[in-house]
Design a protein around this motif. Structure first.
Motif, PDB file in Angstrom:
ATOM      1  N   ARG A  82      66.961 -18.516  21.569  1.00 56.17           N
ATOM      2  CA  ARG A  82      65.523 -18.757  21.711  1.00 56.17           C
ATOM      3  C   ARG A  82      65.233 -20.244  21.734  1.00 56.17           C
ATOM      4  NH1 ARG A  82      63.674 -20.080  16.633  1.00 56.17           N
ATOM      5  NH2 ARG A  82      64.945 -19.363  14.890  1.00 56.17           N
ATOM      6  N   THR A  83      64.125 -20.568  22.343  1.00 59.78           N
ATOM      7  CA  THR A  83      63.659 -21.954  22.358  1.00 59.78           C
ATOM      8  C   THR A  83      62.822 -22.197  21.105  1.00 59.78           C
ATOM      9  OG1 THR A  83      61.637 -21.360  23.553  1.00 59.78           O
ATOM     10  CG2 THR A  83      63.571 -21.937  24.880  1.00 59.78           C
ATOM     11  N   VAL A  84      62.522 -23.462  20.838  1.00 54.46           N
ATOM     12  CA  VAL A  84      61.735 -23.774  19.651  1.00 54.46           C
ATOM     13  C   VAL A  84      60.311 -23.220  19.750  1.00 54.46           C
ATOM     14  CG1 VAL A  84      63.049 -25.810  18.960  1.00 54.46           C
ATOM     15  CG2 VAL A  84      61.196 -26.051  20.628  1.00 54.46           C
ATOM     16  N   ASP A  85      59.827 -22.966  20.979  1.00 53.82           N
ATOM     17  CA  ASP A  85      58.489 -22.387  21.109  1.00 53.82           C
ATOM     18  C   ASP A  85      58.519 -20.860  21.171  1.00 53.82           C
ATOM     19  OD1 ASP A  85      59.510 -21.994  23.628  1.00 53.82           O
ATOM     20  OD2 ASP A  85      58.001 -23.163  24.691  1.00 53.82           O
ATOM     21  N   GLY A  86      59.691 -20.270  20.885  1.00 51.86           N
ATOM     22  CA  GLY A  86      59.776 -18.822  20.716  1.00 51.86           C
ATOM     23  C   GLY A  86      60.154 -18.018  21.930  1.00 51.86           C
ATOM     24  N   ARG A  87      60.438 -18.649  23.069  1.00 54.26           N
ATOM     25  CA  ARG A  87      60.837 -17.882  24.248  1.00 54.26           C
ATOM     26  C   ARG A  87      62.283 -17.397  24.118  1.00 54.26           C
ATOM     27  NH1 ARG A  87      61.226 -21.445  28.156  1.00 54.26           N
ATOM     28  NH2 ARG A  87      60.617 -23.190  26.823  1.00 54.26           N
ATOM     29  N   GLU A  88      62.513 -16.170  24.556  1.00 54.71           N
ATOM     30  CA  GLU A  88      63.860 -15.597  24.465  1.00 54.71           C
ATOM     31  C   GLU A  88      64.719 -16.048  25.636  1.00 54.71           C
ATOM     32  OE1 GLU A  88      66.058 -11.259  24.767  1.00 54.71           O
ATOM     33  OE2 GLU A  88      64.043 -11.331  23.877  1.00 54.71           O
ATOM     34  N   LEU A  89      65.954 -16.406  25.336  1.00 54.11           N
ATOM     35  CA  LEU A  89      66.924 -16.785  26.356  1.00 54.11           C
ATOM     36  C   LEU A  89      68.078 -15.796  26.345  1.00 54.11           C
ATOM     37  CD1 LEU A  89      67.213 -20.626  25.612  1.00 54.11           C
ATOM     38  CD2 LEU A  89      65.676 -19.516  27.241  1.00 54.11           C
ATOM     39  N   ARG A  90      68.708 -15.620  27.493  1.00 54.21           N
ATOM     40  CA  ARG A  90      69.977 -14.900  27.561  1.00 54.21           C
ATOM     41  C   ARG A  90      71.021 -15.955  27.921  1.00 54.21           C
ATOM     42  NH1 ARG A  90      70.190  -9.595  28.062  1.00 54.21           N
ATOM     43  NH2 ARG A  90      68.361  -9.808  26.714  1.00 54.21           N
ATOM     44  N   SER A  91      71.992 -16.141  27.029  1.00 57.10           N
ATOM     45  CA  SER A  91      72.873 -17.300  27.130  1.00 57.10           C
ATOM     46  C   SER A  91      74.347 -16.935  27.133  1.00 57.10           C
ATOM     47  CB  SER A  91      72.612 -18.259  25.959  1.00 57.10           C
ATOM     48  OG  SER A  91      71.267 -18.692  25.940  1.00 57.10           O
ATOM     49  N   SER A  92      75.120 -17.834  27.704  1.00 59.41           N
ATOM     50  CA  SER A  92      76.580 -17.752  27.655  1.00 59.41           C
ATOM     51  C   SER A  92      77.105 -19.168  27.427  1.00 59.41           C
ATOM     52  CB  SER A  92      77.162 -17.189  28.953  1.00 59.41           C
ATOM     53  OG  SER A  92      76.793 -15.843  29.138  1.00 59.41           O
ATOM     54  N   SER A  93      78.151 -19.277  26.590  1.00 64.41           N
ATOM     55  CA  SER A  93      78.733 -20.589  26.284  1.00 64.41           C
ATOM     56  C   SER A  93      80.253 -20.506  26.348  1.00 64.41           C
ATOM     57  CB  SER A  93      78.317 -21.061  24.886  1.00 64.41           C
ATOM     58  OG  SER A  93      76.915 -21.244  24.813  1.00 64.41           O
ATOM     59  N   VAL A  94      80.836 -21.416  27.101  1.00 68.25           N
ATOM     60  CA  VAL A  94      82.299 -21.486  27.215  1.00 68.25           C
ATOM     61  C   VAL A  94      82.729 -22.875  26.748  1.00 68.25           C
ATOM     62  CG1 VAL A  94      84.269 -21.444  28.784  1.00 68.25           C
ATOM     63  CG2 VAL A  94      82.344 -19.869  29.142  1.00 68.25           C
ATOM     64  N   TYR A  95      83.677 -22.901  25.822  1.00 67.92           N
ATOM     65  CA  TYR A  95      84.152 -24.178  25.269  1.00 67.92           C
ATOM     66  C   TYR A  95      85.448 -24.591  25.974  1.00 67.92           C
ATOM     67  CZ  TYR A  95      80.565 -23.555  21.766  1.00 67.92           C
ATOM     68  OH  TYR A  95      79.352 -23.395  21.152  1.00 67.92           O
ATOM     69  N   ILE A  96      85.449 -25.819  26.445  1.00 68.88           N
ATOM     70  CA  ILE A  96      86.576 -26.342  27.218  1.00 68.88           C
ATOM     71  C   ILE A  96      87.435 -27.201  26.301  1.00 68.88           C
ATOM     72  CG2 ILE A  96      87.235 -27.773  29.190  1.00 68.88           C
ATOM     73  CD1 ILE A  96      84.400 -27.119  30.343  1.00 68.88           C
ATOM     74  N   ARG A  97      88.729 -26.973  26.365  1.00 70.24           N
ATOM     75  CA  ARG A  97      89.657 -27.670  25.474  1.00 70.24           C
ATOM     76  C   ARG A  97      90.595 -28.577  26.262  1.00 70.24           C
ATOM     77  NH1 ARG A  97      89.673 -25.072  20.385  1.00 70.24           N
ATOM     78  NH2 ARG A  97      88.375 -23.174  20.415  1.00 70.24           N
ATOM     79  N   ASP A  98      91.093 -29.608  25.582  1.00 71.75           N
ATOM     80  CA  ASP A  98      92.091 -30.474  26.206  1.00 71.75           C
ATOM     81  C   ASP A  98      93.478 -29.886  26.016  1.00 71.75           C
ATOM     82  OD1 ASP A  98      92.853 -31.014  23.592  1.00 71.75           O
ATOM     83  OD2 ASP A  98      91.959 -33.026  23.554  1.00 71.75           O
ATOM     84  N   GLU A  99      94.488 -30.602  26.443  1.00 65.70           N
ATOM     85  CA  GLU A  99      95.863 -30.094  26.370  1.00 65.70           C
ATOM     86  C   GLU A  99      96.327 -29.859  24.939  1.00 65.70           C
ATOM     87  OE1 GLU A  99      98.233 -32.862  28.508  1.00 65.70           O
ATOM     88  OE2 GLU A  99      97.496 -32.230  30.488  1.00 65.70           O
ATOM     89  N   GLU A 100      95.688 -30.518  24.002  1.00 61.18           N
ATOM     90  CA  GLU A 100      96.082 -30.349  22.602  1.00 61.18           C
ATOM     91  C   GLU A 100      95.249 -29.285  21.894  1.00 61.18           C
ATOM     92  OE1 GLU A 100      95.849 -34.172  20.796  1.00 61.18           O
ATOM     93  OE2 GLU A 100      97.377 -35.057  22.115  1.00 61.18           O
ATOM     94  N   GLY A 101      94.372 -28.626  22.650  1.00 61.89           N
ATOM     95  CA  GLY A 101      93.590 -27.532  22.085  1.00 61.89           C
ATOM     96  C   GLY A 101      92.297 -27.954  21.430  1.00 61.89           C
ATOM     97  N   ARG A 102      91.943 -29.207  21.504  1.00 65.72           N
ATOM     98  CA  ARG A 102      90.697 -29.670  20.906  1.00 65.72           C
ATOM     99  C   ARG A 102      89.535 -29.438  21.878  1.00 65.72           C
ATOM    100  NH1 ARG A 102      92.971 -35.550  19.285  1.00 65.72           N
ATOM    101  NH2 ARG A 102      93.423 -35.364  21.514  1.00 65.72           N
TER     102      ARG A 102
END
Length: 212
Positions: A82-102
């Protein structure tokens, strides 16, 4: 050059493609998490008006949580936010890692559900409104309307097996529906019921003379 700086030129066209395909209510964000400077993580953004953010903006609380258990898989797809003003979001998040896994970046998609929710509310208001069936018939020719009324009155019964009372019932129904205001309707109704025009008029006179 960091790994993120290598990736960013490749990801920017993808971000534009997603935002263009889904529409102006879809925000696409690339967060730089390599420096752990959570006050200024947004490296690139499309349709930032969805959340009111821009390049140089901060991480979300999920980004903060990720830092506590960075080694774990934090990728999520289609979750509610949700946003700070209360609107609903549908979200997806993918975390990208370096060669060392960070974790060095987060690629996020946020779709504002407000337009869809408004559309759904409008549809529900229409579909769940007064559903009384008045049996109104729409046709391009009044004869089609008359024929439909006749078939509704007969209700799929075999005319050959209908008694006089059955036919009187049909004529009574048609009279109440105003069928006889259609020009030459008596001829069409008589043919459909397998009686003469004179007989149909006699039946109609009987119906109208009978007390309600």
């Amino acid at each position: 050059m960091t790994a993120l700086e290598d990736l960013e030129p490749l990801l920017r066209p993808v971000m534009k493609a997603i935002a263009a395909a889904v529409g102006p209510h879809c925000e696409v964000v690339l967060h730089d998490l390599s420096r752990h400077d959570m006050d200024r993580t947004i490296a690139a953004i499309e349709n930032g008006h969805v959340t009111g953010r821009q390049v140089g903006g901060p991480s979300t609380n999920l980004g903060l949580e990720m830092l506590r258990t960075e080694a774990e898989d934090h990728d999520e797809f289609g979750y509610r936010a949700r946003t700070v003003d209360g609107r609903e979001l549908r979200s997806s998040s993918v975390y990208i890692r370096d060669e060392e896994g960070r974790v060095i970046a987060a690629f996020c998609i946020n779709v504002d559900m407000t337009p869809l929710q408004a559309a759904r509310a409008n549809l529900e208001a229409i579909l769940e409104g007064d559903t009384t069936d008045r049996g109104e018939i729409f046709a391009s020719d009044i004869v089609e309307v008359l024929d439909n009324l006749i078939e509704t009155a007969i209700r799929g019964r075999s005319v050959a097996l209908m008694t006089k009372d059955d036919k009187l019932e049909v004529l009574k129904f048609l009279d109440k529906k105003g069928a006889f205001f259609v020009k030459r309707s008596i001829d069409r109704i008589a043919r459909r019921l397998g009686v003469s025009r004179v007989t149909a008029y006699n039946y109609l006179d009987q119906i109208r003379a009978a007390p309600e």
